[in-house]
Design a protein around this motif. Sequence first.
Motif, PDB file in Angstrom:
ATOM      1  N   VAL A   1       0.819  -1.206   0.000  1.00 47.11           N
ATOM      2  CA  VAL A   1       0.000   0.000   0.000  1.00 47.11           C
ATOM      3  C   VAL A   1       0.855   1.260   0.000  1.00 47.11           C
ATOM      4  N   PHE A   2       1.892   1.287   0.819  1.00 45.90           N
ATOM      5  CA  PHE A   2       2.735   2.477   0.915  1.00 45.90           C
ATOM      6  C   PHE A   2       3.374   2.807  -0.436  1.00 45.90           C
ATOM      7  N   ASP A   3       3.931   1.818  -1.086  1.00 49.53           N
ATOM      8  CA  ASP A   3       4.562   2.041  -2.390  1.00 49.53           C
ATOM      9  C   ASP A   3       3.539   2.487  -3.430  1.00 49.53           C
ATOM     10  N   GLN A   4       2.330   1.922  -3.363  1.00 52.78           N
ATOM     11  CA  GLN A   4       1.293   2.292  -4.328  1.00 52.78           C
ATOM     12  C   GLN A   4       0.856   3.743  -4.140  1.00 52.78           C
ATOM     13  N   LEU A   5       0.766   4.194  -2.889  1.00 49.63           N
ATOM     14  CA  LEU A   5       0.384   5.576  -2.632  1.00 49.63           C
ATOM     15  C   LEU A   5       1.453   6.548  -3.154  1.00 49.63           C
ATOM     16  N   LEU A   6       2.693   6.195  -2.940  1.00 45.70           N
ATOM     17  CA  LEU A   6       3.767   7.060  -3.443  1.00 45.70           C
ATOM     18  C   LEU A   6       3.742   7.130  -4.963  1.00 45.70           C
ATOM     19  N   SER A   7       3.479   6.014  -5.614  1.00 47.19           N
ATOM     20  CA  SER A   7       3.422   6.017  -7.077  1.00 47.19           C
ATOM     21  C   SER A   7       2.243   6.831  -7.597  1.00 47.19           C
ATOM     22  N   ASP A   8       1.214   7.013  -6.748  1.00 45.02           N
ATOM     23  CA  ASP A   8       0.058   7.826  -7.135  1.00 45.02           C
ATOM     24  C   ASP A   8       0.224   9.285  -6.717  1.00 45.02           C
ATOM     25  N   ASN A   9       1.462   9.663  -6.359  1.00 47.35           N
ATOM     26  CA  ASN A   9       1.788  11.044  -5.995  1.00 47.35           C
ATOM     27  C   ASN A   9       1.074  11.519  -4.723  1.00 47.35           C
ATOM     28  N   ILE A  10       0.779  10.609  -3.816  1.00 51.56           N
ATOM     29  CA  ILE A  10       0.153  10.966  -2.541  1.00 51.56           C
ATOM     30  C   ILE A  10       1.244  11.117  -1.489  1.00 51.56           C
ATOM     31  N   VAL A  11       1.132  12.175  -0.679  1.00 46.92           N
ATOM     32  CA  VAL A  11       2.073  12.390   0.410  1.00 46.92           C
ATOM     33  C   VAL A  11       1.624  11.538   1.604  1.00 46.92           C
ATOM     34  N   VAL A  12       2.486  10.608   2.020  1.00 44.28           N
ATOM     35  CA  VAL A  12       2.124   9.664   3.087  1.00 44.28           C
ATOM     36  C   VAL A  12       3.134   9.756   4.225  1.00 44.28           C
ATOM     37  N   THR A  13       2.616   9.837   5.434  1.00 44.49           N
ATOM     38  CA  THR A  13       3.482   9.748   6.621  1.00 44.49           C
ATOM     39  C   THR A  13       2.890   8.697   7.561  1.00 44.49           C
ATOM     40  N   ILE A  14       3.772   7.892   8.139  1.00 42.80           N
ATOM     41  CA  ILE A  14       3.348   6.840   9.070  1.00 42.80           C
ATOM     42  C   ILE A  14       4.108   7.027  10.372  1.00 42.80           C
ATOM     43  N   GLU A  15       3.358   7.118  11.484  1.00 43.31           N
ATOM     44  CA  GLU A  15       3.964   7.315  12.797  1.00 43.31           C
ATOM     45  C   GLU A  15       3.456   6.248  13.766  1.00 43.31           C
ATOM     46  N   GLU A  16       4.375   5.751  14.585  1.00 40.39           N
ATOM     47  CA  GLU A  16       3.974   4.836  15.648  1.00 40.39           C
ATOM     48  C   GLU A  16       3.560   5.654  16.867  1.00 40.39           C
ATOM     49  N   LYS A  17       2.485   5.233  17.524  1.00 39.68           N
ATOM     50  CA  LYS A  17       1.962   5.944  18.690  1.00 39.68           C
ATOM     51  C   LYS A  17       1.904   5.007  19.895  1.00 39.68           C
ATOM     52  N   ASN A  18       2.329   5.536  21.044  1.00 37.61           N
ATOM     53  CA  ASN A  18       2.260   4.736  22.268  1.00 37.61           C
ATOM     54  C   ASN A  18       0.833   4.637  22.809  1.00 37.61           C
ATOM     55  N   LEU A  19       0.035   5.668  22.579  1.00 35.12           N
ATOM     56  CA  LEU A  19      -1.336   5.658  23.085  1.00 35.12           C
ATOM     57  C   LEU A  19      -2.269   6.358  22.109  1.00 35.12           C
ATOM     58  N   ILE A  20      -3.280   5.631  21.688  1.00 37.51           N
ATOM     59  CA  ILE A  20      -4.348   6.184  20.851  1.00 37.51           C
ATOM     60  C   ILE A  20      -5.665   5.884  21.554  1.00 37.51           C
ATOM     61  N   GLN A  21      -6.489   6.895  21.692  1.00 39.42           N
ATOM     62  CA  GLN A  21      -7.783   6.729  22.366  1.00 39.42           C
ATOM     63  C   GLN A  21      -8.921   7.033  21.392  1.00 39.42           C
ATOM     64  N   MET A  22      -9.915   6.156  21.410  1.00 39.62           N
ATOM     65  CA  MET A  22     -11.071   6.328  20.541  1.00 39.62           C
ATOM     66  C   MET A  22     -12.356   6.084  21.358  1.00 39.62           C
ATOM     67  N   PRO A  23     -13.353   6.953  21.209  1.00 46.09           N
ATOM     68  CA  PRO A  23     -14.640   6.718  21.910  1.00 46.09           C
ATOM     69  C   PRO A  23     -15.418   5.604  21.203  1.00 46.09           C
ATOM     70  N   SER A  24     -16.434   5.104  21.878  1.00 48.11           N
ATOM     71  CA  SER A  24     -17.312   4.141  21.214  1.00 48.11           C
ATOM     72  C   SER A  24     -18.187   4.896  20.219  1.00 48.11           C
ATOM     73  N   ILE A  25     -18.783   4.172  19.310  1.00 48.11           N
ATOM     74  CA  ILE A  25     -19.633   4.824  18.308  1.00 48.11           C
ATOM     75  C   ILE A  25     -20.862   5.444  18.947  1.00 48.11           C
ATOM     76  N   ASN A  26     -21.233   4.976  20.147  1.00 49.77           N
ATOM     77  CA  ASN A  26     -22.385   5.525  20.842  1.00 49.77           C
ATOM     78  C   ASN A  26     -22.062   6.834  21.551  1.00 49.77           C
ATOM     79  N   ASP A  27     -20.771   7.070  21.813  1.00 46.84           N
ATOM     80  CA  ASP A  27     -20.357   8.291  22.512  1.00 46.84           C
ATOM     81  C   ASP A  27     -20.098   9.450  21.572  1.00 46.84           C
ATOM     82  N   GLU A  28     -20.009   9.131  20.268  1.00 47.62           N
ATOM     83  CA  GLU A  28     -19.699  10.197  19.316  1.00 47.62           C
ATOM     84  C   GLU A  28     -20.916  11.064  19.092  1.00 47.62           C
ATOM     85  N   ALA A  29     -20.676  12.321  18.839  1.00 50.20           N
ATOM     86  CA  ALA A  29     -21.782  13.256  18.621  1.00 50.20           C
ATOM     87  C   ALA A  29     -22.439  12.998  17.291  1.00 50.20           C
TER      88      ALA A  29
END
Length: 240
Positions: free
Chosen positions: A212-240
């Motif tokens: 996927v990464f190579d394909q995005l670059l070949s399509d002239n898309i700017v891609v950045t990938i970062e590793e994260k120690n903590l990602i938080q996401m609400p449940s779908i019921n908590d979203e507005a």
Amino acid sequence: MMKIPLQSKKNNKFTRKQLIILIVCITTGFIIGYSYKLTKNHEKINNSYIDQEESYREDLIDQQERNKELAEELNDLQNRLREYEKSFAENEVEYEHLIEEAEKLRLLLGIIPAQGGGIQVTLKDNEYNPNSTNPNEYIVHESHVLSVINELKISGAESIAINGQRLKSNSYIRCNGPVITIDGKQYPAPFVIEAVGDSKTLVSSLKIVGGVFDQLLSDNIVVTIEEKNLIQMPSINDEA
């Protein structure tokens, strides 16, 4: 000398006797009738009490039968519960595995909040090249976003969000000019895709040679990938 007055007096005396007898008969008849009526009323009351008592007795019998049925049902349920407990005790490892699978399923469905380590993938439009004949070659499209999401799901991502919008199992994504629509909500570029899961595995799956990464670059898309120690996401019921 005339005897007519004597006969009239005798007739008047006889009439008084008849009147007395009539009064006595009427009184006696009234007393007998009243006594009969009292007797009938007493019998009706007794019969009413007997019928009511019989009705109570039948209700009591029905209730006793119902209590017996409920006691048998309770006993059966208790036996089944003991069997379940015994089964769980014998298959504790399998039971814990099922709990873990259920938890993963809830995360994938988005019905519970998600948090943990993971990665963040950002997709941006590239700078337009005036020498290009097709400006769409430098814009992030729906297919680019979907390719990243599908690869993340295949690689074991527990939960995914785009620009803070958590994806559901049946979420739909559509490109509409410079914005992207997710479940009816529009978001402008850049598109920030977050995924909770093993960051090493997720990054490796995206950056595999020819992936996927190579394909995005070949399509002239700017891609950045970062590793994260903590990602938080609400449940779908908590979203507005």
